[in-house]
Design an enzyme around this catalytic site. Structure first.
Site: not given
Length: 237
Positions: A135, A139
């Site tokens: 994740y 990002k």
């Protein structure tokens, strides 16, 4: 009145963002993942339109771009859709925003959802092509894209937003940040006539912050775009 697309808008921050924009009188097109999500919605009447597609799938992401393009050129596109599942993180959080940006007419304003966790992301882009991204990686990469696009097209501004750790389905009920503040920056960036900086900001709760250095590195920006062009087969103008 602006024409605005919000991805991942069936629940959570995306839904709150879209609702706030509609309440302000804007024409809002929402993206949702599948028909089941559409059946769960009880406020379809407030939207200008709905586009449907699974952003984990490249062909469906292409189709989302085609569906959205039928509404004409958007004044703003808010790339809100996101997931914390490692198996889908790169596809949803990085690849889909890239593909939609590349295939759609360039709006006046682009807003990409980042996270404070981008600061622990990796610059090893082999993780993107190998499907091994975390994740945090995804990002960092979408934040890099947002800042890369900031000066790429005349008439289009681009920003990244950290909405905070807010109590949504993804954030969890115990998340400490304010839920309302989680969407206010996106609404302002999409519609306010006076935004400073005009483009290239990394925002948290309506304040500009400094992102991971790699996100501002022009060489890394160019490398990421090259990798995404090769990975998706979708060139960027």
């Amino acid at each position: 009145m602006a024409l605005i697309l919000v991805t991942g808008a069936s629940t959570g921050l995306g839904h709150n963002t879209a609702s706030a924009l509609a309440d302000d009188g804007h024409d809002v097109v929402v993206h949702i993942r599948n028909q089941a999500r559409l059946k769960e919605a009880d406020d379809i009447a407030q939207w200008k339109g709905v586009v449907i597609g699974d952003l984990t799938e490249l062909d469906e992401t292409r189709d989302v771009a085609r569906q959205a393009s039928r509404f004409g050129r958007f004044d703003a596109v808010i790339h809100n859709a996101g997931t914390m599942q490692s198996s889908e993180a790169a596809a949803v959080n990085t690849v889909a925003p890239y593909v939609l940006t590349a295939l759609m007419d360039k709006p006046a304003r682009l807003i990409y959802l980042s996270s404070s966790m981008h600061r622990s992301g990796s610059t090893d882009l082999r993780r993107l092509t190998a499907g091994a991204a975390s994740y945090s990686d995804s990002k960092l990469w979408v934040t890099t894209l947002a800042l890369a696009f900031a000066s790429r097209w005349n008439g289009t501004s681009s920003h990244a937003v950290d909405p905070g750790w807010v109590p949504t389905r993804m954030g969890g009920a115990g998340a400490p940040d304010d839920l309302t503040a989680g969407h206010q920056t996106q609404v302002r960036l999409a519609t306010h006539p006076d935004v400073t900086p005009v483009t290239g900001g990394y925002w948290y709760h309506q304040q500009v912050q400094t992102p991971h250095p790699a996100a501002q590195d022009e060489d890394f920006q160019a490398h990421l775009i090259d990798v995404l062009e090769s990975h998706t087969g979708v060139p960027l103008d």
